[in-house]
Design an enzyme around this catalytic site. Structure first.
Site, PDB file in Angstrom:
ATOM      1  CD  GLU A  78      -3.045  -0.905   2.231  1.00 40.01           C
ATOM      2  OE1 GLU A  78      -4.219  -0.757   1.870  1.00 40.01           O
ATOM      3  OE2 GLU A  78      -2.700  -0.912   3.426  1.00 40.01           O
ATOM      4  CG  HIS A  97      -2.696   2.897   5.543  1.00 45.20           C
ATOM      5  ND1 HIS A  97      -4.036   3.247   5.526  1.00 45.20           N
ATOM      6  CD2 HIS A  97      -2.663   1.551   5.317  1.00 45.20           C
ATOM      7  CE1 HIS A  97      -4.753   2.164   5.290  1.00 45.20           C
ATOM      8  NE2 HIS A  97      -3.948   1.131   5.167  1.00 45.20           N
ATOM      9  CG  HIS A  99      -5.553  -1.253   9.096  1.00 44.43           C
ATOM     10  ND1 HIS A  99      -4.222  -1.593   9.148  1.00 44.43           N
ATOM     11  CD2 HIS A  99      -5.837  -1.016   7.786  1.00 44.43           C
ATOM     12  CE1 HIS A  99      -3.715  -1.575   7.918  1.00 44.43           C
ATOM     13  NE2 HIS A  99      -4.661  -1.226   7.078  1.00 44.43           N
ATOM     14  CG  HIS A 167      -8.664  -0.269   4.306  1.00 43.53           C
ATOM     15  ND1 HIS A 167      -8.140  -0.260   3.045  1.00 43.53           N
ATOM     16  CD2 HIS A 167      -7.602  -0.444   5.132  1.00 43.53           C
ATOM     17  CE1 HIS A 167      -6.826  -0.443   3.093  1.00 43.53           C
ATOM     18  NE2 HIS A 167      -6.481  -0.548   4.348  1.00 43.53           N
TER      19      HIS A 167
END
Ligand code: MN
Length: 245
Positions: A78, A97, A99, A167
Site C-alpha cells: 500500500e 496508514h 487500521h 478498511h
C-alpha cells in the site's frame, strides 16, 4: 542510507514504535516521512512488523513509490498511499496508514468523526470518507494501484485525516511528532465520541473552537513536542525503545 537522512530514519522508527505502543498500529500499517532536503523522495520501512523496525529497514522511494535503489526487500503493497499524497500535498511531511480499532466503527458505520475535545481538534473540522468500492468495485481492499492512491489522495483533499470505508485510516502531519499526535488523538477522539454517544447526544466543538484548538494542537514546539517526549518515555518504560541512537 545516506547520513543526511539518518536522523529522519531514527525518527520514523521511534514514531512507528510509539504508534504501536499507543494502540494506533498493530502488525499492520506504515509510517513515512518526506526526505529532508529532497521533497521528491520519501522514506519508509520495508514490509515488516512495525514494533520491530530499525533504521536498517528504512528505504528511499520516489513519489511514484518505486525504490530509488532497487533491491530484493519485500515492500508494503500500500505504499502508493504515501507517494500519491506527497505528490499533491506539498505541505505534508509525514503520513501514517493504519487500521485502529478505535476508528474502525466509524469506517464501518459511516458515522462522521467529529472533534469532541481540545486535543481531538487535531482531526480538523471535517474528516472525509473514501470508499474504494465507488471507483474500483470489488477489490481486496488493499490500496495497491497508483490510481487507487490518487483517488484516496483526492478524497483526503486539504483535510488531515481520511477514513477508508471497511478498511482503516490515513493521516498526515507537518512533521513526525505532529503526525503521531494527530494519529493518537484521532483515536482518543473516536473513543470519546463513541463513549459519549452511548451516554447521550454528542456535541462537537463549534467551528470556531475547532479552528482555535486545532491551531493550538499544531503549534510547532507545542503539544506535539511534549507528547513526543511523553510517548518516548512510555516506550522506555515498556522496553520497546529502539536500541539504536
Ligand atoms: Mn491498509
Amino acid at each position: 542510507m545516506q547520513e543526511l537522512a539518518a536522523d529522519a530514519c531514527r525518527e520514523i522508527v521511534r514514531a512507528t514504535r510509539m504508534l504501536v505502543n499507543e494502540g494506533v498500529m498493530d502488525a499492520f500499517g506504515h509510517v513515512s516521512v518526506r526526505k529532508p532536503n529532497d521533497p521528491d523522495k520519501y522514506l519508509m520501512s520495508r514490509a515488516c512488523a512495525p514494533n520491530l523496525i530499525t533504521s536498517e529497514d528504512i528505504l528511499e522511494f520516489t513519489l511514484e513509490s518505486d525504490l530509488v535503489q532497487p533491491n530484493k526487500a519485500q515492500l508494503f503493497a500500500e505504499r502508493v498511499i504515501h507517494g500519491e499524497i506527497y505528490k499533491v500535498r506539498p505541505d505534508v511531511m509525514a503520513i501514517v496508514h493504519c487500521h485502529p480499532t478505535s476508528l474502525l466503527p466509524f469506517c464501518i458505520s459511516s458515522t462522521p468523526l467529529v472533534p469532541v475535545f481540545l486535543m481531538g481538534a487535531t482531526i480538523g473540522p471535517h474528516v472525509p470518507f473514501w470508499d474504494q468500492q465507488d471507483e474500483f468495485g470489488d477489490t481486496t481492499l488493499l490500496v495497491v494501484k497508483p490510481e487507487e492512491g490518487r483517488s484516496l489522495a483526492r478524497a483526503l483533499g486539504q483535510n488531515s485525516v481520511v477514513l477508508m470505508k471497511r478498511h482503516g485510516a490515513t493521516a498526515i502531519g507537518a512533521n513526525l511528532p505532529d503526525l503521531v499526535f494527530r494519529a493518537v488523538y484521532a483515536c482518543r477522539n473516536a473513543d470519546a465520541q463513541s463513549a459519549a454517544h452511548a451516554l447521550g447526544a454528542v456535541v462537537a466543538l463549534s467551528q470556531g473552537e475547532t479552528e482555535r484548538a486545532g491551531a493550538l494542537c499544531s503549534r510547532v514546539g507545542g503539544f506535539s513536542s511534549r507528547t513526543w517526549d511523553f510517548w518516548q518515555h512510555q516506550l522506555d518504560l515498556t522496553g520497546n525503545s529502539p536500541t539504536e541512537g
